[in-house]
Scaffold this motif. Structure first.
Motif, PDB file in Angstrom:
ATOM      1  N   SER A 120     -53.541 -75.357 135.599  1.00 50.99           N
ATOM      2  CA  SER A 120     -54.412 -74.208 135.368  1.00 50.99           C
ATOM      3  C   SER A 120     -54.319 -73.216 136.515  1.00 50.99           C
ATOM      4  N   GLU A 121     -54.397 -71.923 136.186  1.00 52.11           N
ATOM      5  CA  GLU A 121     -54.465 -70.889 137.216  1.00 52.11           C
ATOM      6  C   GLU A 121     -55.794 -70.920 137.957  1.00 52.11           C
ATOM      7  N   ASP A 122     -56.805 -71.540 137.361  1.00 55.77           N
ATOM      8  CA  ASP A 122     -58.139 -71.570 137.962  1.00 55.77           C
ATOM      9  C   ASP A 122     -58.217 -72.480 139.187  1.00 55.77           C
ATOM     10  N   ASP A 126     -51.758 -71.724 145.662  1.00 57.84           N
ATOM     11  CA  ASP A 126     -51.372 -71.073 146.909  1.00 57.84           C
ATOM     12  C   ASP A 126     -50.116 -71.724 147.466  1.00 57.84           C
ATOM     13  N   TRP A 212     -43.723 -62.621 148.133  1.00 58.89           N
ATOM     14  CA  TRP A 212     -44.470 -62.984 146.926  1.00 58.89           C
ATOM     15  C   TRP A 212     -44.157 -61.929 145.859  1.00 58.89           C
ATOM     16  N   ASN A 213     -43.543 -62.374 144.779  1.00 61.20           N
ATOM     17  CA  ASN A 213     -43.121 -61.481 143.691  1.00 61.20           C
ATOM     18  C   ASN A 213     -42.295 -60.313 144.214  1.00 61.20           C
ATOM     19  N   ALA A 283     -55.988 -62.078 144.992  1.00 62.93           N
ATOM     20  CA  ALA A 283     -56.112 -63.228 144.099  1.00 62.93           C
ATOM     21  C   ALA A 283     -55.061 -64.269 144.444  1.00 62.93           C
ATOM     22  N   MET A 285     -52.223 -67.220 143.024  1.00 63.70           N
ATOM     23  CA  MET A 285     -51.043 -67.033 142.188  1.00 63.70           C
ATOM     24  C   MET A 285     -51.352 -67.224 140.704  1.00 63.70           C
ATOM     25  N   SER A 286     -50.560 -66.548 139.891  1.00 62.38           N
ATOM     26  CA  SER A 286     -50.632 -66.675 138.437  1.00 62.38           C
ATOM     27  C   SER A 286     -49.347 -67.290 137.908  1.00 62.38           C
ATOM     28  N   PHE A 287     -49.394 -67.820 136.697  1.00 57.66           N
ATOM     29  CA  PHE A 287     -48.187 -68.348 136.074  1.00 57.66           C
ATOM     30  C   PHE A 287     -47.149 -67.225 135.959  1.00 57.66           C
ATOM     31  N   ASP A 289     -45.530 -66.097 138.626  1.00 53.46           N
ATOM     32  CA  ASP A 289     -45.322 -65.597 139.995  1.00 53.46           C
ATOM     33  C   ASP A 289     -44.242 -66.409 140.706  1.00 53.46           C
ATOM     34  N   LYS A 313     -46.919 -73.213 133.945  1.00 54.93           N
ATOM     35  CA  LYS A 313     -47.963 -74.087 133.407  1.00 54.93           C
ATOM     36  C   LYS A 313     -47.385 -75.455 133.088  1.00 54.93           C
TER      37      LYS A 313
END
Length: 314
Positions: A120-122, A126, A212-213, A283, A285-287, A289, A313
């Motif tokens: 989960s992104e929640d 990091d 990062w990205n 924020a 990281m997100s899926f 990234d 994920k």
């Protein structure tokens, strides 16, 4: 000397010696890096004697130098990072002259180009850029002065962290489990002499470039460790023998001028924002990234190669 482990379908892979340009390799006289570490007095010179590299090195086939290890002990040796996080959390630690260290997950180290899977992104995903060392067998009670000779290889590590879980786990008094999944490792493990003057007093004096990205996030230098790796090894060996192949990490690479040069983890950036702005703005990281890490010297040479991992994920 630079060493790598190739994917041959087995759990521990196949050890190779890497050419100076990082593009070619030669088969090692032992099958795995763990085997070499357990008999380094023989294997080390045999590996160092290889000077012809007939095979092309395919980055996609490279695993972590140690795809799994008997033991992974991570320190927190950069004072600027520790002081910042304590200030943000309102923690006042008692004065101590020993390093901070915890024992983490060692049965898997992710390949340098492997996806990092999370449920989960929640969870507050990091990255943490670190350096680490791999030792041969270290007897209990080894001093810091004697520990230096036991450091056989140096590595670059991405210590993945799940920040949402970290605080509650720390408060239990039992330490981290869920908050610390498998780490990633850059492709090459290097002998200390490979770093030349950038290996001094048990410290890696290289800039760790973190993107990062695709955007530069940090460029902290590893020389600022409050404790050298030899001191971390001695601390770990105070009450236990360390088996050959034990990996010991530096903790997040951080410098006191982090506002100018950036950070090696998102938590530090968020901590700066809390102090400067009153609340975090960045924020986690997100899926999808990606994070890229490369330690470089003044000539832009990257002894450990490039680690680039994507968050997906599970």
């Amino acid at each position: 000397m630079r060493l790598a482990t190739l994917d041959d379908g087995t759990r521990d892979g196949r050890l190779v010696v890497v050419s100076p340009d990082g593009r070619h390799c030669a088969s090692a006289p032992v099958v795995t890096l763990q085997q070499a570490l357990e008999d380094w007095a023989v294997a080390g010179p045999a590996l160092a004697a290889i000077d012809r590299f007939p095979d092309a090195l395919d980055p996609a086939q490279v695993l972590a130098p140690l795809p799994r290890a008997w033991q992974w002990l991570d320190g927190s040796a950069f004072q600027s990072h520790g002081d910042l996080m304590d200030a943000v959390l309102g923690i006042t630690k008692p004065k101590t002259d020993v390093p901070l260290m915890y024992q983490g997950m060692s049965d898997t180290f992710l390949a340098p180009l492997a996806d990092a899977r999370f449920p989960s992104e929640d969870l507050g995903i990091d990255f943490e850029g670190e350096f680490g060392v791999i030792v041969d067998a270290v007897p209990m009670g080894t001093t810091a002065a004697d520990a230096m000779a036991h450091i056989k290889l140096i590595v670059q590590i991405n210590d993945w962290s799940l920040r949402t879980l970290a605080g509650p786990e720390m408060k239990t008094g039992f330490g981290w489990v869920g908050a610390k999944p498998a780490c990633g490792m850059a492709p090459f493990a290097v002998t200390p002499d490979e770093l030349g003057d950038h290996w001094t007093d048990g410290r890696v004096g290289l800039d760790l470039l973190v993107d990062w990205n695709g955007d530069r996030f940090g460029a902290a230098n590893g020389a600022a460790m409050g404790f050298g790796f030899h001191e971390l090894v001695a601390h770990a060996a105070r009450t236990r023998d360390l088996v050959a192949g034990t990996v010991i990490g530096s903790g997040t690479v951080s410098n006191a001028n982090f506002r100018e040069i950036g950070s090696s983890c998102i938590a530090e950036r968020r901590g700066i924002e809390v102090l400067d702005l009153g609340e975090p703005k960045t924020a986690f990281m997100s899926f999808g990234d990606t994070v890229r890490m490369e330690a470089v010297d003044g000539a832009e040479r990257a002894p450990f190669g490039i680690l680039e991992q994507r968050v997906v994920k599970a």
